[in-house]
Design a protein around this motif. Structure first.
Motif, PDB file in Angstrom:
ATOM      1  N   PHE A  13       0.986  -1.082  -0.130  1.00 45.37           N
ATOM      2  CA  PHE A  13       0.001   0.028  -0.009  1.00 45.37           C
ATOM      3  C   PHE A  13       0.828   1.231  -0.007  1.00 45.37           C
ATOM      4  O   PHE A  13       1.808   1.258   0.651  1.00 45.37           O
ATOM      5  CB  PHE A  13      -0.892  -0.001   1.241  1.00 45.37           C
ATOM      6  CG  PHE A  13      -1.905  -0.984   1.405  1.00 45.37           C
ATOM      7  CD1 PHE A  13      -2.142  -1.961   0.515  1.00 45.37           C
ATOM      8  CD2 PHE A  13      -2.891  -1.219   2.466  1.00 45.37           C
ATOM      9  CE1 PHE A  13      -3.076  -2.925   0.652  1.00 45.37           C
ATOM     10  CE2 PHE A  13      -3.642  -1.855   2.512  1.00 45.37           C
ATOM     11  CZ  PHE A  13      -3.892  -2.796   1.673  1.00 45.37           C
ATOM     12  N   LEU A  41      -0.777  -1.084  -4.629  1.00 43.80           N
ATOM     13  CA  LEU A  41      -1.826  -0.201  -4.690  1.00 43.80           C
ATOM     14  C   LEU A  41      -1.709   1.222  -4.085  1.00 43.80           C
ATOM     15  O   LEU A  41      -1.218   1.336  -2.962  1.00 43.80           O
ATOM     16  CB  LEU A  41      -2.764  -1.033  -3.758  1.00 43.80           C
ATOM     17  CG  LEU A  41      -2.900  -2.683  -4.039  1.00 43.80           C
ATOM     18  CD1 LEU A  41      -3.790  -3.096  -3.055  1.00 43.80           C
ATOM     19  CD2 LEU A  41      -3.437  -2.874  -5.445  1.00 43.80           C
ATOM     20  N   ASN A  72      -7.273   1.068  -0.824  1.00 48.44           N
ATOM     21  CA  ASN A  72      -6.134   0.146  -1.237  1.00 48.44           C
ATOM     22  C   ASN A  72      -6.655  -1.260  -0.492  1.00 48.44           C
ATOM     23  O   ASN A  72      -6.322  -2.027  -1.050  1.00 48.44           O
ATOM     24  CB  ASN A  72      -4.847   0.531  -0.516  1.00 48.44           C
ATOM     25  CG  ASN A  72      -4.092   1.652  -1.574  1.00 48.44           C
ATOM     26  OD1 ASN A  72      -4.653   1.810  -2.508  1.00 48.44           O
ATOM     27  ND2 ASN A  72      -3.267   2.161  -0.808  1.00 48.44           N
TER      28      ASN A  72
END
Length: 126
Positions: A13, A41, A72
Motif C-alpha cells: 500500500f 496499490l 487500497n
C-alpha cells in the motif's frame, strides 16, 4: 500440500511516498525464494508513484481512488487469489530470506494462519 513462492501474493500500500515504495518493492523483488506476485496499490493524489513504479515491469500497479476510505484495502480484497497474502506498507522493508523462511514454516507446521516478524525502524533520525 507443499507451498511455494507461487502461493504467496504481496501487496504494498502506498500514498504519496514514491521514494519509499521503491525501497519496499526492491525488498520484495530481492527475495531468495524466487519471484512472487507483487501488487502496488496506490491511492496517491499525484502521479509520482505511477512514474516511479514503471521501472519494475513485473510489478502489477493499481491506482485506487484517493478520496475513497480504505481504497487500497478494498482493492486488495478483490485481487487476493492465492493461498497466502502478505500486506506491506510503503515504509516496510523485508529481509531477503523472509518469504523463504515463511515458506519453510508453512511447509513444516500445519494450519498456519498468520506469520509475523520482529521489526526494525529504518526511517528515523537514529
Amino acid at each position: 500440500m507443499n507451498f511455494s513462492n507461487k502461493d504467496i501474493t504481496v501487496f504494498i500500500f502506498t500514498r504519496n511516498r514514491p521514494d519509499m515504495v521503491i525501497d519496499a518493492v526492491k525488498s520484495v523483488l530481492n527475495q531468495t525464494a524466487g519471484p512472487v506476485k507483487l501488487y502496488v496499490l496506490d491511492n496517491s493524489t499525484d502521479e509520482k508513484t505511477t512514474e516511479a513504479i514503471k521501472v519494475f515491469p513485473s510489478v502489477q500497479y493499481v491506482k485506487t481512488d484517493p478520496a475513497l476510505p480504505y481504497a487500497n484495502f478494498k482493492k486488495l480484497q478483490s485481487l487476493a487469489d492465492s493461498a497466502y497474502t502478505m500486506v506491506l506498507h510503503d515504509d516496510d522493508l523485508i529481509h531477503p530470506q523472509y518469504i523463504q523462511l515463511a515458506l519453510e514454516a508453512l511447509n513444516k507446521i500445519k494450519d498456519i494462519t498468520y506469520i509475523g516478524s520482529k521489526n526494525t525502524i529504518f526511517y528515523n533520525n537514529d
